[in-house]
Design a protein around this motif. Structure first.
Motif, PDB file in Angstrom:
ATOM      1  N   ASN A   1      -4.170  88.208  19.119  1.00 36.58           N
ATOM      2  CA  ASN A   1      -4.658  86.856  19.391  1.00 36.58           C
ATOM      3  C   ASN A   1      -4.944  86.059  18.128  1.00 36.58           C
ATOM      4  N   TYR A   2      -5.312  86.715  17.037  1.00 41.54           N
ATOM      5  CA  TYR A   2      -5.429  85.994  15.764  1.00 41.54           C
ATOM      6  C   TYR A   2      -4.064  85.437  15.349  1.00 41.54           C
ATOM      7  N   ILE A   3      -3.020  86.245  15.553  1.00 41.11           N
ATOM      8  CA  ILE A   3      -1.671  85.770  15.217  1.00 41.11           C
ATOM      9  C   ILE A   3      -1.263  84.629  16.147  1.00 41.11           C
ATOM     10  N   LEU A   4      -1.483  84.808  17.448  1.00 38.80           N
ATOM     11  CA  LEU A   4      -1.126  83.759  18.411  1.00 38.80           C
ATOM     12  C   LEU A   4      -1.848  82.453  18.104  1.00 38.80           C
ATOM     13  N   ASN A   5      -3.116  82.545  17.731  1.00 36.86           N
ATOM     14  CA  ASN A   5      -3.887  81.339  17.412  1.00 36.86           C
ATOM     15  C   ASN A   5      -3.467  80.722  16.084  1.00 36.86           C
ATOM     16  N   GLY A   6      -2.621  81.451  15.333  1.00 34.04           N
ATOM     17  CA  GLY A   6      -2.056  80.904  14.105  1.00 34.04           C
ATOM     18  C   GLY A   6      -0.732  80.201  14.333  1.00 34.04           C
ATOM     19  N   LEU A   7      -0.314  80.098  15.609  1.00 33.81           N
ATOM     20  CA  LEU A   7       0.927  79.403  15.960  1.00 33.81           C
ATOM     21  C   LEU A   7       0.596  78.055  16.581  1.00 33.81           C
ATOM     22  N   ASP A   8       1.469  77.073  16.381  1.00 28.62           N
ATOM     23  CA  ASP A   8       1.235  75.802  17.059  1.00 28.62           C
ATOM     24  C   ASP A   8       1.503  75.982  18.554  1.00 28.62           C
ATOM     25  N   ASP A   9       1.156  74.989  19.345  1.00 28.03           N
ATOM     26  CA  ASP A   9       1.185  75.125  20.807  1.00 28.03           C
ATOM     27  C   ASP A   9       2.565  75.485  21.339  1.00 28.03           C
ATOM     28  N   THR A  10       3.603  74.913  20.722  1.00 29.90           N
ATOM     29  CA  THR A  10       4.968  75.188  21.202  1.00 29.90           C
ATOM     30  C   THR A  10       5.333  76.658  21.009  1.00 29.90           C
ATOM     31  N   LEU A  11       5.054  77.183  19.819  1.00 30.92           N
ATOM     32  CA  LEU A  11       5.368  78.580  19.545  1.00 30.92           C
ATOM     33  C   LEU A  11       4.449  79.515  20.319  1.00 30.92           C
ATOM     34  N   TYR A  12       3.200  79.104  20.508  1.00 26.99           N
ATOM     35  CA  TYR A  12       2.263  79.906  21.304  1.00 26.99           C
ATOM     36  C   TYR A  12       2.837  80.144  22.700  1.00 26.99           C
ATOM     37  N   SER A  13       3.381  79.092  23.283  1.00 26.05           N
ATOM     38  CA  SER A  13       3.940  79.198  24.635  1.00 26.05           C
ATOM     39  C   SER A  13       5.128  80.154  24.682  1.00 26.05           C
TER      40      SER A  13
END
Length: 206
Positions: free
Chosen positions: A82-94
């Motif tokens: 989740n630290y990595i996911l929160n380091g992605l912008d919304d588009t990449l997070y999705s």
């Protein structure tokens, strides 16, 4: 039960004294983002989960110590992921939120962007090879354009030493500079890049 599952896993990561959270990855400058994220996860004592596979325990294994170790591993892997996911912008997070482990997420990002980095490197090399000086533009301005391309090559991890840069600039001089080009070829071993630019500047002005 694999041997790695028997290794003690801390129940919570150490709290770092400091550590700057990296900016969100939008797709550009992946290598820089990756280095910053790796450092950030290291300060959180979570970077090991970028390399470790999930421990496996048999469904009928009732050993409480092994189950606690696996639970702790899963908890810390969840934090790392989740630290990595929160380091992605919304588009990449999705795109990546459904990846199950930190290691799989890290590997997926690296595979995608290292492939793109290779494409960028190929493009920059092609740009360098295709560059030709022309007579209707200032030689010094064109040398600056070559230096920008050289800087891009260095940024992509390619070793471009000074003698190579000197030889490349001489080779790319336009046909109008043929005589001076032949003169410079005999001098290139003793010329530094700065010396070459000075000589070209003087020759152009004259």
């Amino acid at each position: 039960m694999s041997s790695r599952s028997l290794i003690h896993v801390p129940t919570a990561p150490a709290t770092p004294a400091h550590g700057e959270k990296p900016p969100k990855l939008s797709g550009a400058d992946f290598k820089r983002w990756q280095q910053k994220m790796l450092f950030y996860l290291t300060t959180l004592s979570l970077s090991r989960f970028l390399k470790e596979d999930s421990p496996v325990i048999a469904a009928d294994d009732n050993d409480s110590q092994r189950r606690s170790a696996v639970d702790a591993w899963n908890h810390n892997d969840f934090l790392c992921r989740n630290y990595i996911l929160n380091g992605l912008d919304d588009t990449l997070y999705s795109v990546y939120y459904s990846v199950k482990t930190a290691k799989d997420l890290w590997d997926s990002l690296e595979k995608k962007y290292k492939t793109e980095d290779a494409g960028v490197k190929k493009f920059v090399v092609g740009k360098f090879l295709d560059f030709k000086m022309v007579d209707n533009k200032s030689v010094i301005n064109q040398v600056q354009e070559i230096q920008i391309i050289n800087h891009d090559l260095l940024a992509e991890g390619m070793d471009i030493n000074e003698p190579f840069q000197v030889a490349a600039i001489i080779e790319k001089l336009s046909p109008m500079w043929k005589d001076f080009k032949n003169y410079l070829k005999h001098k290139r071993k003793e010329l530094k890049l700065e010396d070459l630019i000075v000589r070209l500047h003087i020759e152009e002005d004259s």
